[in-house]
Design a protein around this motif. Sequence first.
Motif, PDB file in Angstrom:
ATOM      1  N   ASN A 117       0.802  -1.225   0.000  1.00  0.00           N
ATOM      2  CA  ASN A 117       0.000   0.000   0.000  1.00  0.00           C
ATOM      3  C   ASN A 117       0.834   1.274   0.000  1.00  0.00           C
ATOM      4  N   GLY A 118       2.144   1.161   0.169  1.00  0.00           N
ATOM      5  CA  GLY A 118       3.002   2.337   0.206  1.00  0.00           C
ATOM      6  C   GLY A 118       4.180   2.122   1.132  1.00  0.00           C
ATOM      7  N   TYR A 119       4.800   3.215   1.542  1.00  0.00           N
ATOM      8  CA  TYR A 119       6.024   3.144   2.329  1.00  0.00           C
ATOM      9  C   TYR A 119       5.880   3.940   3.620  1.00  0.00           C
ATOM     10  N   TYR A 144       0.286  -4.523   9.841  1.00  0.00           N
ATOM     11  CA  TYR A 144      -1.176  -4.410   9.858  1.00  0.00           C
ATOM     12  C   TYR A 144      -1.685  -3.611   8.662  1.00  0.00           C
ATOM     13  N   LEU A 145      -0.892  -2.609   8.219  1.00  0.00           N
ATOM     14  CA  LEU A 145      -1.318  -1.741   7.119  1.00  0.00           C
ATOM     15  C   LEU A 145      -0.877  -2.261   5.751  1.00  0.00           C
ATOM     16  N   ASN A 146      -0.122  -3.370   5.716  1.00  0.00           N
ATOM     17  CA  ASN A 146       0.401  -3.917   4.457  1.00  0.00           C
ATOM     18  C   ASN A 146       1.220  -2.876   3.693  1.00  0.00           C
ATOM     19  N   VAL A 147       2.178  -2.292   4.388  1.00  0.00           N
ATOM     20  CA  VAL A 147       3.072  -1.328   3.764  1.00  0.00           C
ATOM     21  C   VAL A 147       4.509  -1.816   3.911  1.00  0.00           C
ATOM     22  N   THR A 148       5.423  -1.153   3.206  1.00  0.00           N
ATOM     23  CA  THR A 148       6.848  -1.440   3.308  1.00  0.00           C
ATOM     24  C   THR A 148       7.467  -0.495   4.328  1.00  0.00           C
ATOM     25  N   LEU A 149       8.164  -1.055   5.286  1.00  0.00           N
ATOM     26  CA  LEU A 149       8.816  -0.249   6.321  1.00  0.00           C
ATOM     27  C   LEU A 149      10.256   0.016   5.925  1.00  0.00           C
ATOM     28  N   ILE A 150      10.683   1.255   6.029  1.00  0.00           N
ATOM     29  CA  ILE A 150      12.091   1.611   5.841  1.00  0.00           C
ATOM     30  C   ILE A 150      12.785   1.518   7.196  1.00  0.00           C
ATOM     31  N   SER A 164      24.838   7.450  16.477  1.00  0.00           N
ATOM     32  CA  SER A 164      24.715   6.065  16.010  1.00  0.00           C
ATOM     33  C   SER A 164      23.527   5.884  15.066  1.00  0.00           C
ATOM     34  N   GLU A 165      23.766   5.115  14.007  1.00  0.00           N
ATOM     35  CA  GLU A 165      22.695   4.704  13.104  1.00  0.00           C
ATOM     36  C   GLU A 165      22.147   3.350  13.571  1.00  0.00           C
ATOM     37  N   PHE A 166      21.046   2.926  12.964  1.00  0.00           N
ATOM     38  CA  PHE A 166      20.413   1.651  13.318  1.00  0.00           C
ATOM     39  C   PHE A 166      21.424   0.513  13.240  1.00  0.00           C
ATOM     40  N   GLN A 167      22.187   0.466  12.147  1.00  0.00           N
ATOM     41  CA  GLN A 167      23.115  -0.642  11.929  1.00  0.00           C
ATOM     42  C   GLN A 167      24.333  -0.586  12.846  1.00  0.00           C
ATOM     43  N   ASP A 168      24.533   0.525  13.547  1.00  0.00           N
ATOM     44  CA  ASP A 168      25.622   0.611  14.527  1.00  0.00           C
ATOM     45  C   ASP A 168      25.252  -0.077  15.834  1.00  0.00           C
ATOM     46  N   ILE A 169      23.967  -0.280  16.066  1.00  0.00           N
ATOM     47  CA  ILE A 169      23.488  -0.867  17.325  1.00  0.00           C
ATOM     48  C   ILE A 169      22.863  -2.245  17.097  1.00  0.00           C
ATOM     49  N   PHE A 170      22.047  -2.351  16.056  1.00  0.00           N
ATOM     50  CA  PHE A 170      21.339  -3.594  15.789  1.00  0.00           C
ATOM     51  C   PHE A 170      21.866  -4.267  14.525  1.00  0.00           C
ATOM     52  N   ASP A 171      21.736  -5.586  14.487  1.00  0.00           N
ATOM     53  CA  ASP A 171      22.099  -6.359  13.301  1.00  0.00           C
ATOM     54  C   ASP A 171      21.012  -6.142  12.259  1.00  0.00           C
ATOM     55  N   VAL A 172      21.253  -5.238  11.335  1.00  0.00           N
ATOM     56  CA  VAL A 172      20.203  -4.792  10.416  1.00  0.00           C
ATOM     57  C   VAL A 172      19.793  -5.898   9.449  1.00  0.00           C
ATOM     58  N   ASP A 173      20.731  -6.714   8.993  1.00  0.00           N
ATOM     59  CA  ASP A 173      20.377  -7.786   8.055  1.00  0.00           C
ATOM     60  C   ASP A 173      19.508  -8.845   8.738  1.00  0.00           C
ATOM     61  N   HIS A 174      19.843  -9.167   9.990  1.00  0.00           N
ATOM     62  CA  HIS A 174      19.012 -10.111  10.739  1.00  0.00           C
ATOM     63  C   HIS A 174      17.617  -9.530  10.960  1.00  0.00           C
ATOM     64  N   PHE A 175      17.555  -8.253  11.255  1.00  0.00           N
ATOM     65  CA  PHE A 175      16.267  -7.581  11.481  1.00  0.00           C
ATOM     66  C   PHE A 175      15.376  -7.710  10.252  1.00  0.00           C
ATOM     67  N   ILE A 176      15.951  -7.500   9.074  1.00  0.00           N
ATOM     68  CA  ILE A 176      15.166  -7.523   7.838  1.00  0.00           C
ATOM     69  C   ILE A 176      14.742  -8.948   7.477  1.00  0.00           C
ATOM     70  N   THR A 177      15.710  -9.869   7.485  1.00  0.00           N
ATOM     71  CA  THR A 177      15.416 -11.224   7.002  1.00  0.00           C
ATOM     72  C   THR A 177      14.552 -12.017   7.977  1.00  0.00           C
ATOM     73  N   SER A 178      14.727 -11.794   9.282  1.00  0.00           N
ATOM     74  CA  SER A 178      13.974 -12.588  10.256  1.00  0.00           C
ATOM     75  C   SER A 178      12.491 -12.229  10.277  1.00  0.00           C
ATOM     76  N   ARG A 184       7.656  -6.411   4.660  1.00  0.00           N
ATOM     77  CA  ARG A 184       8.803  -6.083   3.820  1.00  0.00           C
ATOM     78  C   ARG A 184       9.517  -4.880   4.435  1.00  0.00           C
ATOM     79  N   ILE A 185      10.818  -5.034   4.679  1.00  0.00           N
ATOM     80  CA  ILE A 185      11.623  -3.961   5.266  1.00  0.00           C
ATOM     81  C   ILE A 185      12.789  -3.681   4.330  1.00  0.00           C
ATOM     82  N   LEU A 186      13.005  -2.422   4.011  1.00  0.00           N
ATOM     83  CA  LEU A 186      14.106  -2.007   3.141  1.00  0.00           C
ATOM     84  C   LEU A 186      15.033  -1.064   3.888  1.00  0.00           C
ATOM     85  N   LYS A 187      16.314  -1.060   3.485  1.00  0.00           N
ATOM     86  CA  LYS A 187      17.276  -0.155   4.110  1.00  0.00           C
ATOM     87  C   LYS A 187      17.046   1.282   3.669  1.00  0.00           C
TER      88      LYS A 187
END
Length: 522
Positions: A117-119, A144-150, A164-178, A184-187
Motif C-alpha cells: 500500500n506504500g512506504y 497491519y497496514l500492508n506497507v513497506t517499512l524503511i 549512532s545509526e540503526f546498523q551501529d546498534i542492531f544487526d540490520v540484516d538479521h532484522f530484515i530477514t527474520s 517487507r523492510i528495506l534499508k
Amino acid sequence: MCRITGCEESDRRGRRWGIIMGLKTGAFGGDRLEKLRNSGMVSRSRMKLWMIRATTSVLLWTCLVQLTALSEPWGLRVLKGWPSCFSQESAAVALDVQLSPELPVRILPPKRVYKNNGYLMVSCNGGLNQMRAAICDMVAIARYLNVTLIVPELDKTSFWNDPSEFQDIFDVDHFITSLRDEVRILKELPPRVKRRVELGMIYTMPPISWSDISYYHNQILPLIQKYKVVHLNRTDARLANNDQPMDIQKLRCRVNFSALKFTPQIEELGRKVINILRRNGPFIVLHLRYEMDMLAFSGCTQGCNTEEVEELTRMRYAYPWWKEKIIDSDMKRKEGLCPLTPEETAITLRALDIDHNIQIYIAAGEIYGGERRLSSLTALYPNLVRKETLLEPSDLRFFQNHSSQMAALDYLVSLESDIFVPTYDGNMAKVVEGHRRYLGYKKTVLLDRRLLVDLIDKYNSGSLTWDEFSAAVKDAHAERMGNPIKRLVIPDRPKEEDYFYANPWECLQPQNEDEPLPLTSI
C-alpha cells in the motif's frame, strides 16, 4: 608443450636451416622479408591468444557475479565449495564448510506476498530502550497496514547526542530477514520513490499517543495510499498497551525478543563482561538512574548541594521540550516520582538482606556527584563494579561517545544477572523487566519508591528500629519480584496503566500453565 631436450634440438635445426637459407636469399633481402612475415604471424597469434583469455575472464567473472547475487542457499553453497583465489579468510570458510558438513544452514522464513500500500518511514525519539519499543510498534503497524517499512532512523538530537545509526546498534540484516514473512523492510526507499520524497511528495506527522491499531487503519493508511510515503516523526508510546489483536501483541514480542539483535561487536563484548562477572560468582545488576539528565528532567535534588541544585535547574531550562520547569523536589520524592539516591539504595539493599560480598554491577552512565555520592553504597557493598572497571580502555574505545551502544552493553549484562534492581521505572527498567519475564521470570526487584522513602524517613528519624524497618521493606516487596501477573489496566488513563513491554503477558507462559494469570485492573 614440448620437452626441454626436444625444444633445444629443434632450435639447433632451425639455426642450421637459417644459415643455409641465408646463403640462398641474402642477395634478394629475403631474410628481412622472412623476419617481417614471422613477426606478423607471431603478433596475430598473440592477439588471438589475448582475445581468448580476455573473453574467458569476462565470462568467468560474469558467472561469479551472478552466483554471488543469488539469494538462494544453493548458490551460496556452490560459491563456498569452490577453492578461493581471493583471500585466506574465504579459503578458511570453504575448508570449514568441507570439514563440517553437519553445520546447519540458516533457513530464512518465506517472504510474505501482499499488495504493497506504500512506504512508512519513521524517526524514533529518546534513548535506546524508548526507541527499541517504538521500533517494535512500528513493525506491527507496518504489518497491519500492508506497507513497506524503511529501516527506522534513530534519534541524534536528544540529550545524549548520539550519532549512532540503526546498523551501529542492531544487526540490520538479521532484522530484515527474520521478519520477511511478516513485513517487507528495506534499508532505503527505492530510487523512484526516493525522487518523489526529494521533490517534497511526502506527508510528515506525529501519530497520536496510545492509539488503538484501528487509528492507523482509519487515519494513517489513507494518507499512505494518497502520498505513497508517510513519515512518522515521533514514535514513542504511539500504540496502546491493551485491547489490541493478539497477533499484533505477539508480533511486538517477536520483534523485541528475536528480531532486534545487537551487532556482533556489542554481543561479543557483552559476553566478555558476563564471563568476567561469572568467574567471581553471582552478581546483581543495579540500574542506578542517578545521572545528571534524569535529575535535571525530574527536578529531584535530594542530597545535592546548592551548586548542584543550581546546575541541574539551569540544565532543565536549557531544554525547551522539558516543559515542567518549576519543580518541588521534596513533594515529587514523597510521591515516589524520584529515582532513589545512592544512599537510599544502599539502605534498601541492606534491608532486603542482600549479601554485602556479592558483586554489584552498576548499569548506568556517570553518577551525579561521583565517588562522593557513591561512598555510602561502596561502604556497604565494596564489590561495586561497572563496565569501565572490568574492561580495558581499548575494549571500549569504539563505544565511547555513543551512549546508546554503551546502554546496549548494559542491557545484555542486565538480562543475564541473577537479580536486576532498577531504582527508577524508566524505559530501560521497564523493557529489561519484560525481557527477563520472557526469559523465565528471572528475579527483578521492583522497588516501591513511594513506600520506601516514607520508611527510610521514619527509620532515620528514629520512629522505626532497624528490625522493624527491614521487616517492612521485605514484606512490601515479597510480591514485587517479577512474578507472573497480568498488566494493570486503567480505562481512559493509558499513561498510568502498566506498560506493555514491562509485562507482555500475551507472549509469556505462566509458571504453572494450568493456573491462569491474576488480572489487576482499576
